[in-house]
Structure formats: C-alpha cells, structure tokens
Design a protein around this motif. Structure first.
Motif: not given
Length: 196
Positions: A31-57
């Motif tokens: 479980i990766q908890a995060y501050d709900v008040q930063k939901e929009d920022v967190t959503s964007r960061r998760i998308e960045q993370l997904i892109d980086r992971l996929r680019l890394a194979g």
C-alpha cells in the motif's frame, strides 16, 4: 505527503522487488498512501511513474478501481437502471445497490484478476480507491484479493494513511485521514517502509 516518482521508480523497478525477495513468504501486496489533498498532483505523478516503468521494460498492469467498478456495473446491466432510478432510490438504497452490485469477491476480483494476471505482467498498480468509496472499500478489496493473489507485486495507491502495528495491534487504513473503522490485520506492506 506526496509520492516521490524517483523513489518509487527505484523501488518498483528493482529486481529484488519484482522478484518478491525479502518478503518472508508473505503476499506481495503493498500500500502506497498519499495525501488526498494532493490527489491531482498524485494522479499526474502516478502516470509519470507508469510511463517510466514501461520505458524501463517493466511489464505492468494499471487498473483504476472506480473504472473497474463501472465495468462491472455495465457488464451486469446494472448501470443504466441505477442511473435512471438514482434520485428515487435515495442515498442509502443507492449505496446498498452499488455495494451489492460490486461485491469484491463475487464481481470485482474475477474481472481484476483477468486484467492483472495477464501473461508477462510483473507488477500491478491499483488506483481510484478514493473515487470508488463508499461503495467499494479498500479493506474489503484487500481481504477478497488475498486468497486469489497472482505471483507478482501489487501496489494499491491509497488516499489517506496506512498504519501498520503488526498482528497484535492491527493495521489501520484511514481513508481521507479519517479514523479507521476496522482494526483488521492486512497482509500488506507499507511501501514507504520497504527497502529493496
């Protein structure tokens, strides 16, 4: 607390993490908890993370639990009738109807497993727990998922806090930072505490 993309990328792409080493035969559920008040920022960061992971194979599955719930409702032909009768049902009956239609063990888990247990998937990321609340509760999903776990790590991004005190003290999922209603012991690791 906001998520750190660099730190998460390091953990989630690490061979020890992907190989589920160091878990003492426990389920590879995090479980990766995060501050709900930063939901929009967190959503964007998760998308960045997904892109980086996929680019890394890293072959991964990403499932939004709210979208999955909508899929379940559409597949069972419940969505249109619920939307048509939403105002007439009232809040309590609407909630009960949604909870019945998306019972994790009966409805969500089979559809979730079909998405995350695909050939080649080495990591699954689950998002949307806050959007699916209150008809889908994270603790119910975790309990239903445990017996059917695929053999790769699963990370649930959770808008709130995850306090782990062990089997005796219990674990507490505090959605949106509210007091926990459950004192269950979740067989899930707090990703903040994991070191590859």
């Amino acid at each position: 607390m906001t998520i750190n993309v660099d730190a998460l990328f390091y953990k989630l792409s690490h061979p020890r993490f992907l190989g589920m080493r160091g878990l003492s035969n426990d389920l590879p559920l995090f479980i990766q908890a995060y501050d709900v008040q930063k939901e929009d920022v967190t959503s964007r960061r998760i998308e960045q993370l997904i892109d980086r992971l996929r680019l890394a194979g890293v072959e991964l599955a990403h499932v939004d639990l709210f979208d999955l719930s909508l899929e379940v409702l559409q597949a069972s032909d419940w969505l249109d009738p619920i939307l048509a009768r939403e105002a007439a049902l009232g809040k309590q009956r609407l909630l009960a109807t949604l909870q019945n239609a998306t019972v994790p063990r009966d409805h969500l888990i089979p559809r979730l497993l079909a998405k995350i247990d695909a050939e080649g998937v080495r990591l699954s990321l689950l998002t949307g727990a806050g959007r699916a609340f209150p008809f889908l509760r994270a603790h119910m999903l975790l309990e239903a998922l445990q017996p059917a776990m695929p053999r790769h790590p699963i990370v649930l991004f959770f808008p709130g806090q995850y306090d782990t005190g062990g089997a005796e003290a219990g674990s507490h999922l505090r959605l949106f930072g509210r007091p926990s209603l459950s004192k269950a012991y979740y067989r899930a690791f707090n990703l903040d505490h994991y070191q590859p």
